[in-house]
Design a protein around this motif. Structure first.
Motif, PDB file in Angstrom:
ATOM      1  N   ASP A   5      21.357  36.685  35.777  1.00  0.00           N
ATOM      2  CA  ASP A   5      22.345  37.624  35.255  1.00  0.00           C
ATOM      3  C   ASP A   5      22.160  37.658  33.738  1.00  0.00           C
TER       4      ASP A   5
ATOM      5  N   SER B 207      28.943  25.398  34.005  1.00  0.00           N
ATOM      6  CA  SER B 207      29.277  26.156  35.203  1.00  0.00           C
ATOM      7  C   SER B 207      30.740  26.562  35.093  1.00  0.00           C
TER       8      SER B 207
ATOM      9  N   PRO C 158      23.847  30.034  47.625  1.00  0.00           N
ATOM     10  CA  PRO C 158      24.291  29.716  46.268  1.00  0.00           C
ATOM     11  C   PRO C 158      25.419  28.696  46.261  1.00  0.00           C
TER      12      PRO C 158
ATOM     13  N   ASN D 269      22.576  33.675  32.763  1.00  0.00           N
ATOM     14  CA  ASN D 269      23.382  32.941  33.731  1.00  0.00           C
ATOM     15  C   ASN D 269      22.595  33.007  35.043  1.00  0.00           C
ATOM     16  N   TRP D 270      22.363  31.852  35.650  1.00  0.00           N
ATOM     17  CA  TRP D 270      21.503  31.878  36.835  1.00  0.00           C
ATOM     18  C   TRP D 270      22.153  31.189  38.036  1.00  0.00           C
ATOM     19  N   ASP D 271      21.591  31.487  39.214  1.00  0.00           N
ATOM     20  CA  ASP D 271      22.128  30.947  40.463  1.00  0.00           C
ATOM     21  C   ASP D 271      21.385  29.676  40.851  1.00  0.00           C
TER      22      ASP D 271
ATOM     23  N   GLN E 165      26.985  29.359  39.771  1.00  0.00           N
ATOM     24  CA  GLN E 165      26.251  30.024  38.705  1.00  0.00           C
ATOM     25  C   GLN E 165      26.339  29.158  37.460  1.00  0.00           C
TER      26      GLN E 165
END
Length: 358
Positions: A343, A187, A300, A213-215, A303
């Motif tokens: 992303d 992160s 969120p 890249n994820w939330d 990320q």
């Protein structure tokens, strides 16, 4: 049906043909790892593999694989873990998935609910499935089914996805029961989290292939009407959490500074979202995609980089190279970019790392 391997002459005919193991693998349509295992008498070739080697080397199957009595029996497939007791069949007939990992044939109980396209479940019926064309990935990406589908369509091979948290996925790789492990410990606060995690588990070099890249964040019932993380932290909510060793549990512990524990634990992102959607609990940490599928509110937290960890022993494997090409393809990135919480601006990037022996 398979052919005996104790007296095989594959290496002899390969050298006579002036081919490397990689060239033989490419021309025969099987993995280099499988060629190595067959030549070393560690893998029983399927009918399809034996015929492919025969055509490439210009020798009969009988010339390559001596059908005389075998002095040493070939290695039998081994279970990745013991099948559950509810299967009312003998162990050999228990429905399972089969893959070649590191020269060994590994059986995965079908009840593990892995994701693979199509599903080559092996039970009491003979199958033409070639385990050397199945790639095994352990991870928790809720969109792994899309990757399995794309991999099958583009390559004609299978991607077997075993649902596991980041640490548990690395454990399977370290035990020789999976080729790849999905990690999301990186992160903005801990950019080297995936690298450090892999180094803790593996004793040799590895590569990290960026999937996305994820939330990661808090999924909560819409009726709660909570719109900020501060209000989330102060509210008396019943929480569902992931197991220790998962990226989501790590995110939960960071959110509450290790001072709170979830009332219940589940083992994947969708299970978190379903527990909230059903009213069993009020909130939990999961991927944004799982939250959106369940119709929940999502706040969120951070990320994270979701990487596929590839041990150096498998990097040149045809199956792995094919997967890399799929992940790097424009069509795959385009589909993934449309999903909530993904992303793909760094998707397909590869970094190699060495392991310093402790």
């Amino acid at each position: 049906m398979t052919y005996p391997i104790s007296a095989n002459q594959v290496r002899k005919f390969r050298l006579l043909a002036g081919l490397t193991q990689q060239q033989l693998a490419e021309q025969s349509g099987i993995s280099r790892t499988a060629v190595t295992a067959i030549e070393g008498a560690k893998l029983v070739p399927s009918v399809a593999a034996a015929l492919a080697l025969s055509r490439t080397l210009g020798a009969s199957v009988e010339d390559l694989f001596d059908s005389s009595p075998i002095n040493m029996p070939p290695k039998r497939p081994v279970w990745a873990w013991q099948p559950p007791s509810f299967w009312q069949t003998s162990t050999d007939e228990t429905p399972h998935f089969l893959a070649e990992v590191g020269g060994e044939l590994i059986q995965y109980p079908a009840s593990a609910r892995p994701v693979t396209t199509p599903w080559p479940v092996i039970g009491t019926q003979e199958t033409n499935h070639d385990p050397s064309r199945t790639l095994v990935l352990a991870g928790c990406d809720p969109a792994a089914g899309l990757l399995a589908e794309k991999f099958a369509l583009d390559t004609g091979m299978h991607l077997l996805v075993i649902p596991r948290s980041s640490r548990a996925a690395l454990d399977l790789v370290a035990q020789g029961k999976a080729h790849l492990a999905g990690l999301h410990f990186s992160s903005p606060e801990t950019p080297d989290g995936n690298v450090q995690l892999a180094r803790e588990s593996l004793d040799k070099g590895f590569a990290l292939l960026r999937l996305a890249n994820w939330d990661e964040g808090v999924a909560v019932q819409p009726a709660a009407k909570l719109k900020t993380l501060v209000s989330i932290q102060k509210s008396r909510l019943t929480w569902v959490g992931r197991e220790q060793g998962s990226g989501a549990r790590r995110c939960f512990d960071q959110l509450f500074h290790g001072k709170k524990k979830p009332a219940h634990e589940v083992h994947n992102h969708r299970a978190v979202a379903e527990a909230i959607r059903s009213g069993f609990v009020n909130a939990g940490i999961c991927h944004k995609l799982a939250s959106a599928e369940a119709g929940l509110d999502f706040l969120p937290v951070q990320q994270e980089a979701y990487d596929l960890c590839i041990p150096e022993a498998y990097f040149d494997d045809d199956r792995v190279q094919c997967l890399i090409r799929v992940v790097q393809s424009t069509s795959y990135r385009k589909v993934m970019a449309q999903l909530p919480g993904y992303d793909t601006s760094e998707t397909g990037g590869i970094s190699h790392y060495m392991v310093t022996h402790r």
